[in-house]
Design an enzyme around this catalytic site. Structure first.
Site, PDB file in Angstrom:
ATOM      1  N   GLY A  83       0.826  -1.220   0.000  1.00 38.97           N
ATOM      2  CA  GLY A  83       0.000   0.000   0.000  1.00 38.97           C
ATOM      3  C   GLY A  83       0.851   1.257   0.000  1.00 38.97           C
ATOM      4  O   GLY A  83       2.070   1.213   0.157  1.00 38.97           O
ATOM      5  N   GLY A  85       2.597   3.727   1.492  1.00 35.60           N
ATOM      6  CA  GLY A  85       3.135   3.990   2.824  1.00 35.60           C
ATOM      7  C   GLY A  85       3.759   5.369   2.934  1.00 35.60           C
ATOM      8  O   GLY A  85       4.009   5.868   4.023  1.00 35.60           O
ATOM      9  N   ARG A  86       4.065   5.958   1.785  1.00 36.30           N
ATOM     10  CA  ARG A  86       4.627   7.311   1.822  1.00 36.30           C
ATOM     11  C   ARG A  86       4.117   8.140   0.642  1.00 36.30           C
ATOM     12  O   ARG A  86       4.799   9.028   0.153  1.00 36.30           O
ATOM     13  CB  ARG A  86       6.137   7.261   1.788  1.00 36.30           C
ATOM     14  CG  ARG A  86       6.647   6.479   0.605  1.00 36.30           C
ATOM     15  CD  ARG A  86       8.052   6.748   0.329  1.00 36.30           C
ATOM     16  NE  ARG A  86       8.566   5.688  -0.527  1.00 36.30           N
ATOM     17  CZ  ARG A  86       9.779   5.659  -0.972  1.00 36.30           C
ATOM     18  NH1 ARG A  86      10.604   6.606  -0.660  1.00 36.30           N
ATOM     19  NH2 ARG A  86      10.174   4.676  -1.750  1.00 36.30           N
ATOM     20  N   LYS A 106       4.359  12.227  -3.138  1.00 36.53           N
ATOM     21  CA  LYS A 106       5.203  11.127  -2.674  1.00 36.53           C
ATOM     22  C   LYS A 106       6.185  11.678  -1.648  1.00 36.53           C
ATOM     23  O   LYS A 106       6.955  12.597  -1.968  1.00 36.53           O
ATOM     24  CB  LYS A 106       5.947  10.524  -3.873  1.00 36.53           C
ATOM     25  CG  LYS A 106       6.742   9.285  -3.557  1.00 36.53           C
ATOM     26  CD  LYS A 106       7.281   8.656  -4.833  1.00 36.53           C
ATOM     27  CE  LYS A 106       8.226   7.510  -4.524  1.00 36.53           C
ATOM     28  NZ  LYS A 106       8.834   6.973  -5.761  1.00 36.53           N
ATOM     29  N   ASP A 118       8.783   6.066   7.768  1.00 33.82           N
ATOM     30  CA  ASP A 118       8.469   7.423   8.226  1.00 33.82           C
ATOM     31  C   ASP A 118       7.540   8.170   7.268  1.00 33.82           C
ATOM     32  O   ASP A 118       7.155   9.305   7.526  1.00 33.82           O
ATOM     33  CB  ASP A 118       9.753   8.227   8.439  1.00 33.82           C
ATOM     34  CG  ASP A 118      10.586   8.352   7.169  1.00 33.82           C
ATOM     35  OD1 ASP A 118      10.147   7.838   6.108  1.00 33.82           O
ATOM     36  OD2 ASP A 118      11.677   8.951   7.226  1.00 33.82           O
ATOM     37  N   ARG A 169       3.697  13.473  -8.244  1.00 33.51           N
ATOM     38  CA  ARG A 169       3.797  12.548  -9.368  1.00 33.51           C
ATOM     39  C   ARG A 169       2.464  12.489 -10.093  1.00 33.51           C
ATOM     40  O   ARG A 169       1.400  12.475  -9.476  1.00 33.51           O
ATOM     41  CB  ARG A 169       4.172  11.173  -8.810  1.00 33.51           C
ATOM     42  CG  ARG A 169       4.300  10.083  -9.838  1.00 33.51           C
ATOM     43  CD  ARG A 169       5.104   8.930  -9.292  1.00 33.51           C
ATOM     44  NE  ARG A 169       4.380   8.134  -8.309  1.00 33.51           N
ATOM     45  CZ  ARG A 169       4.897   7.041  -7.736  1.00 33.51           C
ATOM     46  NH1 ARG A 169       6.125   6.645  -8.031  1.00 33.51           N
ATOM     47  NH2 ARG A 169       4.195   6.354  -6.859  1.00 33.51           N
ATOM     48  N   ASP A 245       4.425  -4.805  -7.424  1.00 34.42           N
ATOM     49  CA  ASP A 245       3.822  -3.548  -6.951  1.00 34.42           C
ATOM     50  C   ASP A 245       4.409  -2.344  -7.680  1.00 34.42           C
ATOM     51  O   ASP A 245       3.917  -1.229  -7.518  1.00 34.42           O
ATOM     52  CB  ASP A 245       3.999  -3.385  -5.434  1.00 34.42           C
ATOM     53  CG  ASP A 245       5.449  -3.465  -5.002  1.00 34.42           C
ATOM     54  OD1 ASP A 245       6.092  -4.479  -5.305  1.00 34.42           O
ATOM     55  OD2 ASP A 245       5.950  -2.517  -4.390  1.00 34.42           O
ATOM     56  N   ASN A 246       5.440  -2.562  -8.477  1.00 31.23           N
ATOM     57  CA  ASN A 246       6.008  -1.481  -9.287  1.00 31.23           C
ATOM     58  C   ASN A 246       5.754  -1.731 -10.767  1.00 31.23           C
ATOM     59  O   ASN A 246       6.495  -1.245 -11.625  1.00 31.23           O
ATOM     60  CB  ASN A 246       7.514  -1.352  -9.027  1.00 31.23           C
ATOM     61  CG  ASN A 246       7.804  -0.889  -7.610  1.00 31.23           C
ATOM     62  OD1 ASN A 246       6.981  -0.219  -6.990  1.00 31.23           O
ATOM     63  ND2 ASN A 246       8.956  -1.250  -7.092  1.00 31.23           N
ATOM     64  N   ASP A 255       7.984   4.078 -10.491  1.00 25.53           N
ATOM     65  CA  ASP A 255       8.895   3.852  -9.367  1.00 25.53           C
ATOM     66  C   ASP A 255      10.357   3.924  -9.781  1.00 25.53           C
ATOM     67  O   ASP A 255      10.962   2.921 -10.126  1.00 25.53           O
ATOM     68  CB  ASP A 255       8.595   2.535  -8.639  1.00 25.53           C
ATOM     69  CG  ASP A 255       8.997   2.660  -7.176  1.00 25.53           C
ATOM     70  OD1 ASP A 255      10.005   3.345  -6.910  1.00 25.53           O
ATOM     71  OD2 ASP A 255       8.315   2.102  -6.305  1.00 25.53           O
TER      72      ASP A 255
HETATM   73  P1  AMP Z   1       9.004   0.912  -3.002  1.00 25.77           P
HETATM   74  O1  AMP Z   1      10.251   0.182  -2.660  1.00 25.77           O
HETATM   75  O2  AMP Z   1       9.205   2.378  -3.084  1.00 25.77           O
HETATM   76  O3  AMP Z   1       8.303   0.346  -4.186  1.00 25.77           O
HETATM   77  O4  AMP Z   1       8.037   0.706  -1.757  1.00 25.77           O
HETATM   78  C1  AMP Z   1       7.618  -0.556  -1.303  1.00 25.77           C
HETATM   79  C2  AMP Z   1       6.663  -0.392  -0.148  1.00 25.77           C
HETATM   80  O5  AMP Z   1       7.318   0.219   0.969  1.00 25.77           O
HETATM   81  C3  AMP Z   1       5.451   0.492  -0.423  1.00 25.77           C
HETATM   82  O6  AMP Z   1       4.368  -0.026   0.295  1.00 25.77           O
HETATM   83  C4  AMP Z   1       5.881   1.818   0.125  1.00 25.77           C
HETATM   84  O7  AMP Z   1       4.794   2.638   0.449  1.00 25.77           O
HETATM   85  C5  AMP Z   1       6.654   1.405   1.361  1.00 25.77           C
HETATM   86  N1  AMP Z   1       7.643   2.418   1.755  1.00 25.77           N
HETATM   87  C6  AMP Z   1       8.819   2.697   1.153  1.00 25.77           C
HETATM   88  N2  AMP Z   1       9.465   3.696   1.785  1.00 25.77           N
HETATM   89  C7  AMP Z   1       8.689   4.087   2.816  1.00 25.77           C
HETATM   90  C8  AMP Z   1       8.809   5.068   3.848  1.00 25.77           C
HETATM   91  N3  AMP Z   1       9.870   5.874   3.943  1.00 25.77           N
HETATM   92  N4  AMP Z   1       7.797   5.155   4.737  1.00 25.77           N
HETATM   93  C9  AMP Z   1       6.730   4.345   4.668  1.00 25.77           C
HETATM   94  N5  AMP Z   1       6.562   3.405   3.732  1.00 25.77           N
HETATM   95  C10 AMP Z   1       7.525   3.257   2.813  1.00 25.77           C
HETATM   96 MG    MG Z   2       6.803   1.127  -5.294  1.00 25.11          MG
END
Ligand code: AMP
Ligand code: MG
Length: 473
Positions: A83, A85-86, A106, A118, A169, A245-246, A255
Site C-alpha cells: 500500500g 506507505g509514503r 510522494k 516514516d 507525481r 507492486d512497481n 517507481d
Molecule cells: P518501493 O520500494 O518504493 O516500491 O516501496 C515498497 C513499499 O514500501 C510500499 O508499500 C511503500 O509505500 C513502502 N515504503 C517505502 N518507503 C517508505 C517510507 N519511507 N515510509 C513508509 N513506507 C515506505
Molecule cells: Mg513502489
C-alpha cells in the site's frame, strides 16, 4: 482556472480499496521546481502550484486525499499488504486531451500502510525521479511524470541525515499488478470485478463489450508491458526493482528507485545494491515482465473461466505468448535504431550480432548507436558493418531518410548515472540547483545535438562497473 479541476473516480470506489488520509504538514516548504508545461497539459493554472500545495500543507479544493491499498511480490516474495506507505493520492484530473491522470504526493507523511517507515522521501531520490521520469517522457517512453518538487525544511533519517522533500507525481493511474493481488489474496471477488471494470474503462476503453473482459484486460496489459520493456531495452534503461507492486497496469514506467541507464553494453548489468542475484538485470527484464504478467493472470482466473482447470489452461497459453509479443516490439524498435523500414527474416540475427560486438568491445550503447546514425563507422563494429551495409542496400530508403529515422530513434542524451549523481550532489550538499536545471533542460530534447552540451553526451571517463543505486527510500 481558479481551482484544480479534480474528478476523483478512485475515491468513489469501495472503501476496501483505499483509506482516506491527509498529508502531514511540514515546517518550512520551499519549491524546487514546477513543471509548467505539464501543469497546462493537465488544465491546471501553474499559479495554484505553490510550495504549500507541493508538500501537502495546503489541500487544494476538490482533492480527496487517500492512500491506495496494494500487495506485491518483492524480489519474488509475496507480501499481502504493502500500500501507499509514503504517498497520498490527491485526486484525478481529466487533462486537455481527455485523458484521466492521477496527482499524487510522494513523501508526504505516514499513512495506515507505512508499517515501520516514516512516510517521507529524501531530496536525492526526489530529484532523481524528477530528472529520470521527465527524461523518459522526452525520449517518448510511457512513464509517470513529475509535476512539482519541493523541500520540506525537515530532516529524514536514512544511513545519513538528509534533507526531506516531496515529489508530485502524475500517472495515468497508480493501479498496479499488486493492486489486483491485494484483493485476490483476500478472495474479494467483488472488489476484483470492480477493479477490472475500472481499469478497462480507464486505460483500455477499446475493450468495451469484450466477450471475456478479464482475459481481454490481461491481453491488453501484456501488450503494454511488452511494448514498454522493449522501449527500456532500446535506450539502455534498467528499472532495477520490477516488483509486481512497481508494475503499472497502464503500461507506464513507475517507481524510479534504483533505476539507472547502462553506459557500456552488457546484458548482465545490475545497478541496484539490493539486487544481489541480478533478478532485475538489464537482460532479464523481459522474462521478469512475463513473470509479473503471470502473477496478474493468477488474480483473474475466477473471471477467465468458471472451471479453474480451464482458466489455468487459457491463462497459461496467454502467458506463454509473451515472448513472441515482446520480440515483435524488440524487432520493430531495433530495426528503427539500425535504420531499417523493411523486414527480413535474418534481422533478429543481424541485430543480435551487433549487440554481441558491442558487448565484446564494452562499447558505450548510446554513443555507438548515435555514431551509426551520423554515418560514422564505430571501431567496435568493424567486423559487423559489412553485413549491415549489405542489408541496408536491400532497404528502400534514401540516405537522408535513413539518417532522419535513425537520429529520431537513437538519443544523444540520456540521464547518465555519473551526471545524475553529480547533479543530486550539488543540490543536496550545496543547495545548488543550477546543475539540475541545466541537466533537465538538456534532457528535454534528447534526440537533437545541443551546442555546449557535449559533456552530457559523453560516457563516464572510467567504465564504472561498481556503480550502485539505492532504493529511493
Ligand atoms: P518501493 O520500494 O518504493 O516500491 O516501496 C515498497 C513499499 O514500501 C510500499 O508499500 C511503500 O509505500 C513502502 N515504503 C517505502 N518507503 C517508505 C517510507 N519511507 N515510509 C513508509 N513506507 C515506505
Ligand atoms: Mg513502489
Amino acid at each position: 482556472m481558479n481551482a484544480i479541476p479534480f474528478d476523483n473516480s478512485y475515491a468513489r470506489l469501495p472503501g476496501s480499496m483505499h483509506v482516506a488520509v491527509a498529508p502531514t504538514p511540514v515546517s518550512a516548504p520551499r519549491l524546487i521546481k514546477v513543471n509548467e508545461p505539464l501543469a497546462r497539459e493537465l488544465g491546471i493554472n501553474p499559479a495554484l502550484l505553490t510550495a504549500e500545495v507541493a508538500v501537502g500543507n495546503a489541500i487544494p479544493e476538490g482533492a480527496s486525499p487517500l492512500a491506495q491499498a496494494y500487495a506485491g511480490h518483492q524480489f519474488g516474495n509475496f507480501v499481502p499488504q504493502l500500500g501507499d506507505g509514503r504517498a497520498i493520492l490527491l485526486g484525478e484530473v481529466v487533462d486537455v486531451t481527455g485523458k484521466r491522470r492521477d496527482i499524487q504526493l510522494k513523501g508526504s507523511g505516514r499513512t495506515p500502510f507505512s508499517r515501520g517507515g516514516d512516510g517521507r522521501a529524501a531530496l536525492g531520490p526526489v530529484l532523481r525521479e524528477y530528472l529520470v521520469s521527465e527524461a523518459m517522457n522526452a525520449l517518448g517512453i510511457p512513464t509517470t511524470r513529475a509535476l512539482m518538487a519541493a523541500t520540506t525544511g525537515e530532516r529524514v533519517y536514512r544511513d545519513a541525515v538528509l534533507p526531506g522533500a516531496v515529489l508530485t507525481r502524475v500517472a495515468a493511474s497508480h493501479i498496479r499488478v499488486g493492486t489486483f493481488q491485494f484483493f485476490a489474496v483476500r478472495q474479494d471477488f467483488e472488489a476484483l470485478k470492480l477493479l477490472v471494470d475500472h481499469v478497462s474503462g480507464r486505460h483500455y476503453p477499446h475493450l468495451k463489450g469484450a466477450g471475456n473482459p478479464a482475459l481481454a484486460l490481461l491481453d491488453a496489459v501484456m501488450d503494454a508491458q511488452a511494448a514498454l520493456v522493449a522501449r527500456w531495452v532500446q535506450v539502455g534503461f534498467i528499472h532495477g526493482v520490477m516488483n509486481t507492486d512497481n508494475c503499472s497496469i497502464s503500461g507506464e514506467t513507475i517507481d524510479y528507485g534504483p533505476c539507472a541507464f547502462m553506459d557500456a553494453y552488457d546484458p548482465g548489468t545490475v545497478f541496484s545494491s539490493i539486487d544481489t542475484y541480478g533478478r532485475y538485470a538489464y537482460g532479464n527484464q523481459a522474462p521478469i515482465a512475463q513473470w509479473n504478467m503471470a502473477r496478474l493472470a493468477e488474480t483473474l482466473l475466477a473471471f477467465i473461466d468458471k472451471d479453474r482447470e480451464e482458466a489455468i489452461r487459457i491463462a497459461t497459453e496467454r502467458i506463454e505468448g509473451f515472448p513472441a509479443i515482446y520480440t515483435k516490439y524488440w524487432l520493430a524498435g531495433f530495426r528503427k535504431k539500425l535504420g531499417l523500414v523493411s523486414e527480413e527474416d535474418g534481422d533478429l540475427e543481424l541485430i543480435q550480432a551487433m549487440l554481441d560486438s558491442l558487448q565484446m568491445a564494452r562499447a558505450d550503447f548510446t554513443v555507438t548507436f548515435r555514431s551509426l546514425s551520423n554515418g560514422e563507422a564505430p571501431d567496435a563494429l568493424k567486423d559487423w558493418l559489412p553485413a549491415w551495409r549489405a542489408r541496408l542496400a536491400r532497404d528502400p530508403q534514401t540516405a537522408e531518410e535513413r539518417r532522419a529515422l535513425m537520429q529520431a530513434a537513437n538519443p544523444v542524451y540520456i540521464p547518465r548515472n555519473h551526471l545524475v549523481e553529480e547533479t543530486i550532489g550539488a543540490a543536496v550538499e550545496r543547495q545548488d540547483y543550477r546543475p539540475f536545471e541545466v541537466m533537465l533542460c538538456v534532457l528535454m530534447t534528447p534526440y537533437v545535438e545541443q551546442a555546449g552540451a557535449e559533456r552530457y553526451a559523453a560516457p563516464p571517463a572510467e567504465v564504472d562497473g561498481a556503480y550502485r543505486t539505492f532504493c529511493g527510500t
